[in-house]
Design an enzyme around this catalytic site. Structure first.
Site, mmCIF file in Angstrom:
data_model
loop_
_atom_site.group_PDB
_atom_site.id
_atom_site.type_symbol
_atom_site.label_atom_id
_atom_site.label_comp_id
_atom_site.label_asym_id
_atom_site.label_seq_id
_atom_site.Cartn_x
_atom_site.Cartn_y
_atom_site.Cartn_z
ATOM 1 N N GLY B 164 0.790 -1.217 0.000
ATOM 2 C CA GLY B 164 0.000 0.000 0.000
ATOM 3 C C GLY B 164 0.826 1.272 0.000
ATOM 4 C CD GLU B 200 11.872 -3.671 -6.037
ATOM 5 O OE1 GLU B 200 11.366 -4.706 -5.641
ATOM 6 O OE2 GLU B 200 11.236 -2.734 -6.559
ATOM 7 C CG HIS B 208 1.148 -1.793 -10.818
ATOM 8 N ND1 HIS B 208 1.653 -1.843 -9.543
ATOM 9 C CD2 HIS B 208 0.237 -2.798 -10.896
ATOM 10 C CE1 HIS B 208 1.058 -2.833 -8.882
ATOM 11 N NE2 HIS B 208 0.199 -3.414 -9.683
ATOM 12 C CD GLU B 275 1.007 -5.408 -6.760
ATOM 13 O OE1 GLU B 275 -0.160 -5.102 -6.497
ATOM 14 O OE2 GLU B 275 1.991 -4.797 -6.287
ATOM 15 C CD GLU B 288 3.839 -5.772 -3.401
ATOM 16 O OE1 GLU B 288 4.686 -4.897 -3.170
ATOM 17 O OE2 GLU B 288 2.766 -5.877 -2.787
ATOM 18 C CG ASN B 290 -0.838 -8.026 -3.613
ATOM 19 O OD1 ASN B 290 -0.106 -7.691 -2.698
ATOM 20 N ND2 ASN B 290 -0.998 -7.303 -4.706
ATOM 21 N NE ARG B 292 -4.091 -7.981 -0.287
ATOM 22 C CZ ARG B 292 -3.988 -7.144 -1.299
ATOM 23 N NH1 ARG B 292 -4.916 -7.139 -2.234
ATOM 24 N NH2 ARG B 292 -2.982 -6.304 -1.411
#
Lengths: 234, 454
Positions: B164, B200, B208, B275, B288, B290, B292
Site C-alpha cells: 500500500g 530496488e 504497473h 505484480e 511482489e 498479493n 488474497r
C-alpha cells in the site's frame, strides 16, 4: 418519541406536573422497588402511589435471553426493560408500549384503543443503542439502572454465587466472557444492586450485548437524562 | 462446500463476499465493528455479529474476536476479504487450529510468501525476472549506502512486510537515502510491526501490470490474464484496466504464462496476484505477490465471466478448480474506477460524513460494487473506498465511452468524492492514448486533472 411530550389535550401546567410526578417516582420510589423486586425473586411487583400505579416486571420472559444465532441486526438491540414509568394520556404517533406505570384512576380522557403511555417510558428506556465503547454499560440503561454489556464476543458466565439483590461496587467482577477458552472479565459498571440477568449462563454473546442489570442505590440528584448520560460515560 | 461463512471485513468487499455466498447457497454471517452497525452488509447478511469497537485493532484486526465470532455463530469458514488480516499467516493458522477453514492460502503458503524479499528470490529461482536490488534485507545505513551505490541511483526503499505504499520512498542521492531510511523504518514499523527494508532500482517511466492467478489445492493452476494499474497516486491504485495498453498480445501472453508457471512450481495455492513493473522497453520485472482477493478483481471478472470470490471459496473448501487454461476466454476491455471519499482539490484529503443522495449508474457493461445508500454515514475510521465503478466494452474506446457516461450518471451527495477526477482522467490524452505511467499523477498533481480544460 423522547421529546414528543406535546399531547394536545394537556396544558403545559399539567405536563409539568406529570413530569415532576414521574421524576419524583423515578428518583424515590423506583430504586427501592427495583431492589425489592431483585431481592424477592418475584416476577412482578405493583404498587399504588396517589393517582399513579407503578408496575415492575423482570424481563425473564424469554425475550431477554437473546442469542446471536438470531439475525444480528436485532441481536444488537436490547429489549429488556425492568422498570419503566408511563405517563397518563395518549401521545400522538407514539408506539404502544406495555404500560408499566399508569394512572390508577382514569386520568385525562383516553381515546379508545390507543392507550399508549410513552413519554417517560421512552425517556427511561430511550438510551438504548448509543455508542457503547468500553463494554461497561449502555443499551437499556436508565435513570435507575445501568446495564453491564459484553466486552467481547464469546460465551457468558456470570460470577458464581452472584444472586440478584447482591450489592456490588463499580469494578467488581460480575462474570466473564469466554473467548476461545480465555476468560475476559466483566465488571460492574457502577455501584448498585444486582438486578436481572439478561442472558443465560453459557449463552453466546456479541460485543456490547447487555448482560446484567445493576440497579442504582441512591436517587440521582441530576435530572433523569443527565443521570443516564453519566452512566453511559462510565 | 461450506455451510456458513463469517465475513471478516467491511465496506464493499463484505458485500461482494456476501453476494458470492448467496450464489453458492452458503449462509453468510457478517462480523462488524460498532462503527459499521448500520452498514449495508450488516443489514443484508443472514446474521450480523458485533465484534468490537470502531478501532480496527480491537475488531477487524482482532484474530480472537473474529474466530470467536465464527464459533459463536456456527460458521465453518472465515473469509478475510482484503487488507486487515487477509494475508496474516498467524491468523490463518489460528483459524485452522480452531477447526475452521481460512478462505485463502494456508498458513504455510502465506508464511512462504510473507517476505517480499524472500518471495522475489523464490520466484526468481522459478524463472521470473526481478528488478536489480539489494542483496537481501538492509542490515544498517552503511550496507544500504553501499548497496544503493552498486545498484545505481535512483533507488526505491521498500519495506519487506506489507504494502500500500507505506514505508516506501524513491531517492536520488545518498543523502536522500539516509533520510528516507529513518522515515521508512518508522513507517514500516508502525504499519506492519516490522521495519526491515530492502532496495530496488527505480525504473523510470514504468507501468504497473499484474497477473491474476488461481491455483487449487492439487497444484492445478490457471492465469486469468493481467490488469494494468498504472493510474496511481503515491502507490495507491485509482484506475485499473485490462488488457494493459502497455504490451502487445504476445508479450501479455508470455508474461501471464511465466507467472502461472512460477507460482505453481513454487507451491502457491488459492487466488493470488503477481505484480510486475513494465519499463519503457516492455521489459517486465516481478515485484511482489498479493495472497488474497484484490480490490480490482472485477476487471478480470468482466473479461472472463468467472466469479472470482466464488472460485476462492470453492478452492478453500477443497474443490478442484474445475476448468483449465483453454477454458478461459478473454473478451473486450474493462476499466475500474475506485470511488473514494477524497477531496482531490485538497491533496486527496479523506472525507467522512453522511451520504445524502446516491444514484447508481447503469446500462450495458456497467457494474457498481458499492456499499453506499442514501443516509449512510461514512465512518472516519477506515479507508476511503466508497465503491468501484467497473465498465466493460468490446474494445478500449467503447469502454472509455461507457466510463464517461457512467461517471456522469453517478451521484453521491453529502460527501466529496474523486468522481470528477476520474472523469477528467478519461479526457486526458495520456490516458486515452494508453501512455500513463505510475508517476504521472504524483508529478502533475491531482488538482491539475480537475482544472477546466480549454
Amino acid at each position: 418519541m423522547t421529546d414528543r411530550d406535546d399531547a394536545p389535550e394537556r396544558t403545559p401546567e399539567e405536563r409539568r406536573a406529570d413530569h415532576a410526578a414521574i421524576d419524583r417516582l423515578a428518583d424515590e420510589l423506583l430504586p427501592a422497588l427495583v431492589a425489592k423486586l431483585g431481592a424477592s425473586g418475584l416476577g412482578e411487583l405493583a404498587v399504588r402511589e396517589g393517582r399513579w400505579r407503578v408496575r415492575l416486571r423482570m424481563p425473564g420472559d424469554g425475550r431477554a435471553a437473546r442469542r446471536p444465532a438470531s439475525p444480528g441486526r436485532s441481536t444488537s438491540r436490547l429489549e429488556g426493560r425492568a422498570a419503566a414509568v408511563g405517563q397518563p394520556g395518549p401521545l400522538p404517533g407514539g408506539q404502544p408500549l406495555p404500560p408499566a406505570v399508569a394512572p390508577a384512576s382514569p386520568g385525562p380522557a383516553t381515546p379508545a384503543g390507543s392507550a399508549t403511555p410513552a413519554g417517560a417510558t421512552a425517556r427511561a428506556a430511550g438510551h438504548a443503542g448509543s455508542e457503547g465503547t468500553t463494554g461497561a454499560a449502555d443499551p437499556g440503561s436508565s435513570p435507575t439502572r445501568v446495564v453491564a454489556t459484553s466486552p467481547a464476543v464469546g460465551f457468558f458466565q456470570p460470577r458464581a454465587r452472584l444472586a440478584a439483590g447482591a450489592r456490588v461496587r463499580a469494578g467488581d467482577p460480575i462474570g466473564a466472557i469466554d473467548v476461545l477458552g480465555v476468560p475476559h472479565e466483566v465488571v460492574a459498571p457502577t455501584d448498585g444492586i444486582v438486578g436481572a440477568t439478561v442472558v443465560a449462563p453459557g449463552d453466546p454473546v456479541e460485543y456490547g450485548q447487555p448482560l446484567l442489570e445493576i440497579e442504582l442505590l441512591a436517587p440521582a440528584p441530576a435530572p433523569a437524562a443527565g443521570t443516564a448520560r453519566a452512566a453511559e460515560g462510565a | 462446500m461450506f455451510e456458513r461463512v463469517l465475513i471478516a471485513n467491511r465496506g464493499e468487499i463484505a458485500l461482494r463476499i456476501l453476494r458470492a455466498c448467496r450464489t453458492l447457497g452458503i449462509g453468510a454471517v457478517l462480523a462488524y465493528s460498532e462503527a459499521d452497525r448500520d452498514s449495508l452488509a450488516a443489514q443484508l447478511a443472514d446474521e450480523a455479529i458485533c465484534i468490537g469497537p470502531a478501532d480496527a485493532r480491537r475488531s477487524y484486526l482482532s484474530a480472537s474476536a473474529l474466530i470467536s465470532a465464527a464459533i459463536v455463530t456456527g460458521c465453518d469458514a472465515i473469509h478475510p476479504g482484503y487488507g486487515f488480516l487477509s494475508e496474516d499467516a498467524g491468523f490463518a493458522e489460528a483459524v485452522a487450529a480452531h477447526g475452521l477453514a481460512f478462505v485463502g492460502p494456508s498458513a504455510e503458503v502465506l508464511e512462504r510468501f510473507a517476505s517480499k524479499e524472500g518471495t522475489r528470490r523464490l520466484l526468481a529461482a522459478h524463472g521470473l525476472p526481478t528488478i536489480p536490488g539489494s542483496d537481501g534485507l538492509l542490515r544498517d545505513d552503511e550496507h544500504a549506502l553501499a548497496e544503493a551505490e552498486r545498484i545505481g541511483y535512483p533507488v526505491l526503499v521498500k519495506p519487506s512486510a506489507g504494502g500500500g505504499g507505506k514505508g516506501m520512498r524513491m531517492v536520488r542521492t545518498p543523502r536522500e537515502l539516509q533520510a528516507a531510511l529513518r522515515v521508512c523504518r518508522s513507517e514500516a514499523r508502525a504499519a506492519f510491526g516490522d521495519d526491515s527494508l530492502y532496495l530496488e532500482r527505480w525504473l523510470e517511466e514504468n507501468r504497473h501490470v499484474e497477473v491474476q492467478v488461481v491455483v487449487d489445492r492439487y497444484g492445478h493452476g490457471v492465469h486469468l490474464g493481467e490488469r494494468d494499474c498504472s493510474v496511481q497516486r503515491r502507490h495507491q491504485k485509482l484506475i485499473e484496466e485490462a488488457p494493459t495498453p502497455a504490451l502487445p498480445e504476445a508479450a501479455r501472453a508470455e508474461l501471464a504464462e511465466r507467472a502461472i508457471r512460477a507460482v505453481v512450481a513454487a507451491g502457491y495455492e488459492n487466488l493470488g496476484t503477481l505484480e510486475f513493473l513494465v519499463d519503457r522497453d516492455q521489459g517486465f520485472y516481478f515485484i511482489e505477490i498479493n495472497c488474497r482477493i484484490q480490490v480490482e478483481h472485477p476487471v478480470t471478472e468482466l473479461l472472463t465471466g468467472i466469479d472470482m470470490v466464488a472460485t476462492q471459496l470453492r478452492i478453500a473448501a477443497g474443490e478442484p478448480l474445475g476448468f483449465s487454461q483453454a477454458d478461459v476466454d478473454f473478451r473486450g476491455h474493462a476499466i475500474e474506477f475506485r470511488i473514494n471519499a477524497e477531496d482531490v482539490a485538497h491533496d486527496f484529503r479523506p472525507q467522512a460524513g453522511t451520504v445524502e443522495r446516491f444514484w447508481a449508474p447503469g446500462g450495458p457493461g456497467v457494474r457498481l460494487d458499492s456499499h453506499l445508500y442514501a443516509g449512510y454515514e461514512v465512518p472516519p475510521y477506515y479507508d476511503s473506498l466508497l465503491g468501484k465503478l467497473i465498465v466493460w466494452g468490446p474494445d478500449r474506446p467503447s469502454a472509455i465511452a461507457r466510463g464517461r457516461a457512467a461517471l456522469d450518471e453517478l451521484v453521491v451527495d453529502g460527501i466529496i468524492t474523486n468522481r470528477a477526477f476520474h472523469r477528467a482522467v478519461l479526457d486526458n490524452p495520456a490516458f486515452v492514448e494508453g501512455r500513463v505511467t505510475t508517476s504521472l499523477i504524483d508529478r502533475v498533481g491531482g488538482a491539475a486533472f480537475l482544472a477546466p480544460r480549454s
